[in-house]
Design an enzyme around this catalytic site. Structure first.
Site: not given
Ligand code: GLU
Length: 509
Positions: A262-264
């Site tokens: 994910s982006k995180r």
């Protein structure tokens, strides 16, 4: 086999994740491999999720990667338009066919009624309440209302949706090139909404109608769409169309393999998950991109190709043409593929090493331009020649070579403390005089001169070299000292020596 026709069908709901780029890449490779066509279709029927700038971002990303499409938004083609919001009028006809053949029905339930149904079912112990064969008989729809009542509601403009009628008690089979036969019992499917009274189809209807009309032969997409595939198979059957072949690509996983990338994860671990930098139009939050982080598109593509596919040999370096040759969808694995940020850098380092000094220097010149520095091409090329082995990402070009374009503003205190002695200024001036007298200022000649000076004056090699490096670059980094001196040239070298003496002399006393 008919001509292969595949498509990449992103929804413009934000920046394209690298998983999406991989989907586009595999579609592209598959099309090229089979001499077929690759299309870009923008699936923007869900207006509530529309994000301004996302479509341009998708197009620019594909362009940067070198993933060219034969038909689609921006280039046109025989099935124009390729943006679903512009095809709006076309879908209703197919929803009506489904209604008329009893494969779909109108439903008028309000959000409150739907919520009440879910609560009711939960109270009865149903874990995942849904609108299906079990519940549709209790709801407000054209199956439970009389024909007249349904007509009346429709004519009075009451909001409605069209739902698919999922068959009862049937095993639905999806044949997937990567996963083999996937069977799902129809009791697990819900009567999905296909069309809404705002005149817009939902993703499912628009997707299969367009795949059919655009003569798509293979649907190659992310694993997250596998649960929708049985519904799509049914829709093809209901409409009397031949379904395309499906291939659901494995997920891209976090570097530790625990869950979807994910982006995180990117923010947390310091690598981009998007091809290009993206500024969120609502929050202005900026997410980093591979392009701006200094990756070459060739490296990015090579890295992505290996996230799910492998050639079955030891070869790791593949140009786009070689990928087209080697790619086969049968060699795409089922299990998720762990993203490895170090491997991404490894690929980039490789491709940077492959560039000629001159080609690499065009990147350096771009960086210099951004900083308002204009540089001579052959000088920039020389700078690249002596610094390139330390360059993994393009910004390293600047980090490793800025001192060739601007003099150091300060001197690393630790290095000064270690090497700057009271006798240093006098020694440096002597050495400057020797260098000044040199007729040949090539790196080899400078090296010989400096070494002879060290030897003749019985000085320590490390002491002199480190001091010289300090005055030239301001610290203890950079390529070989003689190479730096030769490239800076006599005048600049002597100037920096004198400048350092002026700035550091007071310090040593
Ligand atoms: N619009 C879908 C997406 O955003 C496309 C899924 C498909 O390829 O069918 O990924």
């Amino acid at each position: 086999m008919n001509e292969v026709r595949v498509r990449f069908a992103p929804s413009p709901t934000g920046p394209l994740h690298i998983g999406g780029v991989r989907t586009a890449l595999y579609n592209y490779l598959f099309a090229r491999k089979h001499g077929g066509k690759f299309l870009l279709r923008i699936e923007d029927t869900d207006q509530t999720r529309y994000v301004p700038g996302a479509e341009d971002y998708i197009i620019e990303s594909l362009k940067w990667c070198g993933i060219a499409y034969d038909e689609g938004v921006g280039v046109g083609g025989p099935h124009s338009p390729y943006r679903q919001s512009e095809r709006k009028e076309l879908y209703r006809e197919f929803a009506d066919v489904l209604i008329n053949t009893g494969k779909a029905y109108y439903a008028f339930d309000t959000p409150e009624e739907l919520e009440a149904m879910r609560e009711r079912l939960k109270a009865r112990g149903v874990a995942t309440p849904q609108y299906d064969a079990f519940t549709r008989g209790e709801m407000v729809n054209s199956l439970t209302l009389s024909k007249e009542e349904t007509e009346k509601r429709l004519n009075s403009g009451e909001p409605f949706v069209i739902r698919i009628l999922i068959p009862e008690n049937e095993e639905i089979q999806v044949d997937d090139i990567i996963r083999g036969e996937v069977k799902v019992h129809s009791s697990r499917l819900d009567d999905k909404v296909l069309f809404k009274s705002d005149g817009m189809p939902t993703y499912h209807l628009a997707n299969i109608v367009d795949d059919h009309l655009m003569e798509i032969t293979h649907v190659i997409r992310g694993e997250e769409w596998l649960p929708s595939a049985p519904l799509h198979v049914l829709l093809y059957r209901y409409l009397g169309w031949e379904a395309p072949q499906f291939a659901h690509l494995p997920l891209l996983l976090k570097p530790d393999g625990n869950g979807k990338l994910s982006k995180r994860d990117g923010d947390r671990l310091g690598f981009p998950v998007f091809p290009l930098r993206w500024t969120d139009p609502f929050s202005n939050e900026v997410s980093s991109g591979y392009r701006e982080s200094g990756y070459l598109p060739e490296a990015f593509i090579n890295m992505l190709a290996f996230l799910g596919w492998n050639p079955g040999t030891e070869q790791e370096i593949f140009s786009m043409e070689q990928l087209v040759d080697a790619f086969s969808i049968e060699r795409v694995g089922k299990s998720g593929s762990k993203f490895d940020p170090e491997k991404a850098k490894w690929f980039n380092h490789h491709y940077i090493k492959e560039l000629t000094d001159e080609n690499l220097s065009t990147h350096l010149i771009d960086i210099l331009k951004e900083k308002g520095i204009s540089a001579d091409k052959s000088y920039a090329s020389e700078v690249c020649r002596i610094t390139r082995e330390r360059v993994v990402l393009l910004p390293d070009l600047w980090n490793q070579s800025w001192f060739f374009f601007t003099e150091p503003e300060s001197y690393d205190e630790k290095v000064v403390q270690k090497f700057w002695k009271p006798e240093t200024p006098a020694l440096l001036r002597q050495l400057a005089a020797v260098l000044d007298a040199a007729a040949d200022f090539s790196a080899e000649s400078v090296e010989t001169i400096v070494k002879a000076f060290i030897h003749d004056n019985e000085l320590g090699m490390g002491q002199v070299m480190n001091t010289l490096r300090l005055v030239l670059v301001g610290g203890s980094f950079g390529p070989g000292v003689a190479a730096i001196i030769a490239l800076l040239g006599k005048t600049e070298t002597l100037r920096r020596i004198e400048k350092a003496i002026q700035s550091l002399d007071n310090l040593a006393i």
